[in-house]
Scaffold this motif. Structure first.
Motif, mmCIF file in Angstrom:
data_model
loop_
_atom_site.group_PDB
_atom_site.id
_atom_site.type_symbol
_atom_site.label_atom_id
_atom_site.label_comp_id
_atom_site.label_asym_id
_atom_site.label_seq_id
_atom_site.Cartn_x
_atom_site.Cartn_y
_atom_site.Cartn_z
ATOM 1 N N PRO A 221 -5.808 2.349 1.640
ATOM 2 C CA PRO A 221 -6.694 2.059 0.508
ATOM 3 C C PRO A 221 -8.132 2.520 0.766
ATOM 4 O O PRO A 221 -8.674 2.342 1.853
ATOM 5 C CB PRO A 221 -6.624 0.536 0.384
ATOM 6 C CG PRO A 221 -6.295 0.067 1.762
ATOM 7 C CD PRO A 221 -5.383 1.118 2.341
ATOM 8 N N ARG B 244 -0.624 4.150 0.097
ATOM 9 C CA ARG B 244 -1.418 4.953 1.022
ATOM 10 C C ARG B 244 -2.587 4.101 1.490
ATOM 11 O O ARG B 244 -2.813 3.009 0.984
ATOM 12 C CB ARG B 244 -1.916 6.228 0.342
ATOM 13 C CG ARG B 244 -2.818 5.985 -0.855
ATOM 14 C CD ARG B 244 -3.223 7.292 -1.501
ATOM 15 N NE ARG B 244 -4.097 7.068 -2.652
ATOM 16 C CZ ARG B 244 -4.570 8.053 -3.408
ATOM 17 N NH1 ARG B 244 -4.240 9.307 -3.148
ATOM 18 N NH2 ARG B 244 -5.355 7.775 -4.444
ATOM 19 N N THR C 288 -2.467 3.936 -5.287
ATOM 20 C CA THR C 288 -2.699 3.342 -3.968
ATOM 21 C C THR C 288 -1.916 2.042 -3.814
ATOM 22 O O THR C 288 -1.283 1.810 -2.782
ATOM 23 C CB THR C 288 -4.197 3.068 -3.749
ATOM 24 O OG1 THR C 288 -4.907 4.309 -3.762
ATOM 25 C CG2 THR C 288 -4.435 2.374 -2.416
ATOM 26 N N TYR D 261 -7.579 1.813 -7.603
ATOM 27 C CA TYR D 261 -6.300 1.574 -6.924
ATOM 28 C C TYR D 261 -5.104 2.319 -7.511
ATOM 29 O O TYR D 261 -3.985 2.161 -7.023
ATOM 30 C CB TYR D 261 -5.997 0.079 -6.863
ATOM 31 C CG TYR D 261 -5.867 -0.623 -8.203
ATOM 32 C CD1 TYR D 261 -4.648 -0.660 -8.875
ATOM 33 C CD2 TYR D 261 -6.947 -1.278 -8.773
ATOM 34 C CE1 TYR D 261 -4.516 -1.321 -10.085
ATOM 35 C CE2 TYR D 261 -6.822 -1.947 -9.978
ATOM 36 C CZ TYR D 261 -5.609 -1.966 -10.630
ATOM 37 O OH TYR D 261 -5.476 -2.612 -11.823
ATOM 38 N N TRP E 187 0.841 -1.199 0.000
ATOM 39 C CA TRP E 187 0.000 0.000 0.000
ATOM 40 C C TRP E 187 0.875 1.247 0.000
ATOM 41 O O TRP E 187 1.674 1.445 0.906
ATOM 42 C CB TRP E 187 -0.924 0.032 1.213
ATOM 43 C CG TRP E 187 -1.958 -1.044 1.294
ATOM 44 C CD1 TRP E 187 -2.215 -1.849 2.365
ATOM 45 C CD2 TRP E 187 -2.920 -1.408 0.289
ATOM 46 N NE1 TRP E 187 -3.267 -2.707 2.094
ATOM 47 C CE2 TRP E 187 -3.717 -2.456 0.819
ATOM 48 C CE3 TRP E 187 -3.168 -0.970 -1.018
ATOM 49 C CZ2 TRP E 187 -4.741 -3.064 0.107
ATOM 50 C CZ3 TRP E 187 -4.192 -1.580 -1.739
ATOM 51 C CH2 TRP E 187 -4.969 -2.605 -1.179
#
Length: 248
Positions: A149, A147, A237, A234, A145
């Motif tokens: 999600p 950031r 992300t 996404y 990740w």
């Protein structure tokens, strides 16, 4: 359409099934093969064998084994190996990577973009450990990740928040499992965008080129759905890191 056929069509112009440019693949292989003129490499989830075929073309004394569940992809790998003149140095096995065993260990094990075959990174590391020779290296690619999600990102990936961690935590887990990163590459935004546009574009392009094919509508639908999941979900992300690891 079955997922394997969708993947083959989507990767027609980007044979590495991960967000990595040709230059990044070349650098990772150079580091993975460095200092060893001869050896044995294993790719768990090899697809069409792109990593192994590049390695064999660059290192005439190396031999390789690839394992995958996609019989058609393995056929393509054999055809490419023959065209490159390396068919006698590669063995391809149509079977579940989780069940693969070998009488001799390997100097290099690869699993890039295929850790889902083992249900995640740590089980992949455990499987590789059993197949790796002392002093050998593991090249493994995994998502993380970038950031927190959003719900759209999770829905687009069909993922749960715990499926990945941030880059620092992911690296800490690798270290805690007894591995040391000796090189690595974090895929750039440009590599991600190129990969996703190539994936969706190749699939949609095939549908446009074969409008009367029974799978054309399904291919176009899969491309459109994937593009939307990425752009509205996404993108920026989900990251991707490829580690070159050695055991302590």
């Amino acid at each position: 359409m079955d997922r394997q056929r969708i993947s083959r069509l989507a990767h027609a112009h980007h044979p590495i099934a991960a967000p990595l440019s040709d230059g990044s693949v070349a650098r990772l292989l150079d580091r993975a093969l460095a200092g060893q003129e001869a050896g044995r490499a294993l790719d768990l989830g090899c697809g069409e064998g792109a990593w192994l075929l590049r390695a064999l073309a660059a290192r005439p004394a190396w031999r390789a084994v690839g394992v995958d569940l996609d019989a058609a992809a393995l056929t393509r790998a054999r055809e490419t190996a023959t065209a490159l003149g390396v068919e006698r140095r590669i063995g391809l096995h149509h079977r579940d990577a989780r069940d693969f065993t070998a009488p001799e260990p390997f100097d290099l094990v690869l699993c890039v973009g295929a850790t889902h075959a083992f249900d995640g990174l740590l089980p992949t590391l455990a499987a590789a450990r059993e197949l790796l020779a002392p002093g050998g290296r593991l090249l493994v690619g995994e998502g993380y990740w970038e950031r927190e999600p959003s719900r759209a990102a999770l829905d687009g990936l069909g993922a749960a928040p715990e499926d990945f961690a941030d880059l620092a935590t992911t690296t800490d887990r690798v270290l805690a499992d007894g591995w040391t990163p000796v090189y690595g590459h974090v895929s750039t935004a440009r590599e991600w965008d190129d990969y996703e546009f190539s994936w969706t574009g190749s699939l949609a392009g095939w549908a446009l080129d074969h409008p009367d094919h029974p799978d054309a509508a399904a291919a176009r639908e899969a491309a459109d759905r994937h593009r939307a999941d990425w752009l509205h979900g996404y993108r920026a992300t989900l990251g991707f890191v490829t580690y070159l690891l050695r055991r302590d």
